[in-house]
Scaffold this motif. Structure first.
Motif, PDB file in Angstrom:
ATOM      1  N   VAL A  17       7.412  51.774-134.753  1.00 58.46           N
ATOM      2  CA  VAL A  17       7.857  51.063-135.829  1.00 58.46           C
ATOM      3  C   VAL A  17       6.953  49.281-136.438  1.00 58.46           C
ATOM      4  CG1 VAL A  17       9.341  51.167-138.238  1.00 58.46           C
ATOM      5  CG2 VAL A  17       9.366  53.112-136.738  1.00 58.46           C
ATOM      6  N   ALA A  18       7.266  49.286-135.636  1.00 56.28           N
ATOM      7  CA  ALA A  18       7.030  47.838-135.877  1.00 56.28           C
ATOM      8  C   ALA A  18       5.587  47.311-135.782  1.00 56.28           C
ATOM      9  CB  ALA A  18       7.806  46.628-135.251  1.00 56.28           C
ATOM     10  N   ALA A  19       4.754  48.041-135.080  1.00 62.65           N
ATOM     11  CA  ALA A  19       3.650  48.098-134.650  1.00 62.65           C
ATOM     12  C   ALA A  19       2.582  48.762-135.425  1.00 62.65           C
ATOM     13  CB  ALA A  19       3.681  48.978-133.284  1.00 62.65           C
ATOM     14  N   LEU A  20       3.627  50.056-136.072  1.00 60.45           N
ATOM     15  CA  LEU A  20       2.434  50.678-137.192  1.00 60.45           C
ATOM     16  C   LEU A  20       2.981  49.783-138.614  1.00 60.45           C
ATOM     17  CD1 LEU A  20       1.214  52.560-138.969  1.00 60.45           C
ATOM     18  CD2 LEU A  20       3.845  53.696-138.643  1.00 60.45           C
ATOM     19  N   MET A  21       4.275  49.251-138.673  1.00 62.41           N
ATOM     20  CA  MET A  21       3.517  48.272-139.980  1.00 62.41           C
ATOM     21  C   MET A  21       2.969  47.911-140.262  1.00 62.41           C
ATOM     22  SD  MET A  21       5.801  50.202-141.726  1.00 62.41           S
ATOM     23  CE  MET A  21       5.731  48.979-143.110  1.00 62.41           C
ATOM     24  N   PHE A  22       3.050  45.911-138.722  1.00 65.48           N
ATOM     25  CA  PHE A  22       1.945  45.434-138.567  1.00 65.48           C
ATOM     26  C   PHE A  22       0.688  45.922-138.979  1.00 65.48           C
ATOM     27  CE2 PHE A  22       5.528  43.051-135.975  1.00 65.48           C
ATOM     28  CZ  PHE A  22       6.166  42.495-136.262  1.00 65.48           C
ATOM     29  N   ALA A  23       0.682  47.383-138.850  1.00 68.75           N
ATOM     30  CA  ALA A  23      -1.308  47.322-139.180  1.00 68.75           C
ATOM     31  C   ALA A  23      -1.145  48.033-140.633  1.00 68.75           C
ATOM     32  CB  ALA A  23      -1.299  48.584-138.276  1.00 68.75           C
ATOM     33  N   LEU A  24       0.241  48.060-140.920  1.00 66.21           N
ATOM     34  CA  LEU A  24      -0.345  48.770-142.453  1.00 66.21           C
ATOM     35  C   LEU A  24      -0.050  47.428-143.701  1.00 66.21           C
ATOM     36  CD1 LEU A  24       2.425  51.728-142.171  1.00 66.21           C
ATOM     37  CD2 LEU A  24      -0.602  51.545-142.497  1.00 66.21           C
ATOM     38  N   CYS A  25       0.423  46.616-142.488  1.00 65.59           N
ATOM     39  CA  CYS A  25       1.001  44.777-144.277  1.00 65.59           C
ATOM     40  C   CYS A  25      -0.192  44.054-143.417  1.00 65.59           C
ATOM     41  CB  CYS A  25       1.696  44.096-143.251  1.00 65.59           C
ATOM     42  SG  CYS A  25       3.293  45.015-143.578  1.00 65.59           S
ATOM     43  N   GLY A  26      -1.522  44.706-142.483  1.00 70.54           N
ATOM     44  CA  GLY A  26      -2.269  44.173-142.312  1.00 70.54           C
ATOM     45  C   GLY A  26      -2.096  42.906-141.455  1.00 70.54           C
TER      46      GLY A  26
ATOM     47  N   ASP B 224      -0.027  52.523-147.208  1.00 71.50           N
ATOM     48  CA  ASP B 224      -0.256  51.354-148.363  1.00 71.50           C
ATOM     49  C   ASP B 224      -0.176  50.415-147.441  1.00 71.50           C
ATOM     50  OD1 ASP B 224      -0.861  53.336-150.515  1.00 71.50           O
ATOM     51  OD2 ASP B 224       0.347  52.567-151.122  1.00 71.50           O
ATOM     52  N   PRO B 225      -0.914  48.852-147.021  1.00 69.85           N
ATOM     53  CA  PRO B 225      -0.406  48.117-146.791  1.00 69.85           C
ATOM     54  C   PRO B 225       0.583  46.725-147.850  1.00 69.85           C
ATOM     55  CG  PRO B 225      -2.452  47.783-147.830  1.00 69.85           C
ATOM     56  CD  PRO B 225      -2.278  49.133-147.567  1.00 69.85           C
ATOM     57  N   VAL B 226       1.278  46.317-147.274  1.00 69.37           N
ATOM     58  CA  VAL B 226       2.186  45.641-147.915  1.00 69.37           C
ATOM     59  C   VAL B 226       1.174  44.365-149.385  1.00 69.37           C
ATOM     60  CG1 VAL B 226       2.573  43.463-146.967  1.00 69.37           C
ATOM     61  CG2 VAL B 226       4.014  43.924-148.555  1.00 69.37           C
ATOM     62  N   LYS B 227       0.140  44.242-148.360  1.00 71.66           N
ATOM     63  CA  LYS B 227      -0.745  42.891-149.581  1.00 71.66           C
ATOM     64  C   LYS B 227      -2.289  43.571-149.711  1.00 71.66           C
ATOM     65  CE  LYS B 227      -1.365  38.845-147.106  1.00 71.66           C
ATOM     66  NZ  LYS B 227      -1.234  37.152-147.115  1.00 71.66           N
ATOM     67  N   LEU B 228      -2.777  43.516-150.546  1.00 74.71           N
ATOM     68  CA  LEU B 228      -4.252  43.416-150.657  1.00 74.71           C
ATOM     69  C   LEU B 228      -5.044  42.544-151.216  1.00 74.71           C
ATOM     70  CD1 LEU B 228      -4.076  47.085-152.114  1.00 74.71           C
ATOM     71  CD2 LEU B 228      -4.771  46.872-149.618  1.00 74.71           C
ATOM     72  N   PRO B 229      -6.519  42.209-150.640  1.00 76.06           N
ATOM     73  CA  PRO B 229      -7.500  40.721-151.124  1.00 76.06           C
ATOM     74  C   PRO B 229      -7.828  41.914-152.525  1.00 76.06           C
ATOM     75  CG  PRO B 229      -8.756  42.085-149.149  1.00 76.06           C
ATOM     76  CD  PRO B 229      -7.033  42.776-149.611  1.00 76.06           C
ATOM     77  N   ILE B 230      -7.668  40.487-153.697  1.00 75.49           N
ATOM     78  CA  ILE B 230      -8.450  40.949-154.854  1.00 75.49           C
ATOM     79  C   ILE B 230      -9.628  41.410-154.989  1.00 75.49           C
ATOM     80  CG2 ILE B 230      -8.086  39.946-157.272  1.00 75.49           C
ATOM     81  CD1 ILE B 230      -5.930  37.594-156.405  1.00 75.49           C
ATOM     82  N   PRO B 231      -9.557  42.325-155.445  1.00 79.21           N
ATOM     83  CA  PRO B 231     -11.517  42.546-156.015  1.00 79.21           C
ATOM     84  C   PRO B 231     -12.190  42.046-156.266  1.00 79.21           C
ATOM     85  CG  PRO B 231     -10.334  44.505-156.172  1.00 79.21           C
ATOM     86  CD  PRO B 231      -8.914  43.179-156.201  1.00 79.21           C
ATOM     87  N   LYS B 232     -13.187  41.521-155.251  1.00 79.78           N
ATOM     88  CA  LYS B 232     -14.113  40.930-156.624  1.00 79.78           C
ATOM     89  C   LYS B 232     -15.104  41.277-157.009  1.00 79.78           C
ATOM     90  CE  LYS B 232     -13.852  37.512-152.333  1.00 79.78           C
ATOM     91  NZ  LYS B 232     -13.338  35.636-152.618  1.00 79.78           N
TER      92      LYS B 232
END
Length: 134
Positions: A8-17, A126-134
């Motif tokens: 779960v921790a490994a998956l979360m790190f991947a999902l969080c970016g 979904d990741p917890v955060k994403l870059p702002i689209p340009k």
């Protein structure tokens, strides 16, 4: 049980970016919990701590879901697009609406660390955060 926690921790790190180590110049994100919400199909609650070394700032970013941030220690400057930047201290909190652009998130101190507790509603993948689209 231990293997499932590690998975779960490994998956979360991947999902969080990825959980960012402080030596990369980015905040350190540590998963506390991720839980599916039965009354909101496809949604999960994610709880994490975000640690900033002295003077550290996050890149501008956005979140697909609602985010609630609570300052555990230190002082953090935060600005969501359309609002003025504000400095928050221990015990203070703020809300970020889904899709809002989080322009500033940084440790207000050049000498002391800062730490947030973040509660987010996210989709299952979904990741917890994403870059702002340009």
């Amino acid at each position: 049980m231990k293997q499932s926690r590690v998975a779960v921790a490994a998956l979360m790190f991947a999902l969080c970016g990825a959980a960012h180590a402080n030596d990369t110049g980015e905040e350190k994100i540590e998963l506390v919990m991720r839980q599916a919400i039965p009354e909101a199909a496809g949604k999960n609650v994610l709880i994490a701590t975000v640690s900033y070394t002295p003077g550290l700032a996050s890149e501008a970013h956005m979140h697909r879901g609602s985010v609630f941030a609570y300052v555990l220690e230190g002082h953090v400057v935060s600005q969501v697009e359309g609002a003025a930047a504000k400095t928050y201290g221990p015990g203070e909190s703020w809300y970020e609406a889904p899709g809002s652009h989080h322009l500033i998130s940084r440790n207000a101190s050049k000498t002391k660390p800062a730490k947030l507790l973040v509660f987010a509603l996210v989709g299952e993948q979904d990741p917890v955060k994403l870059p702002i689209p340009k």
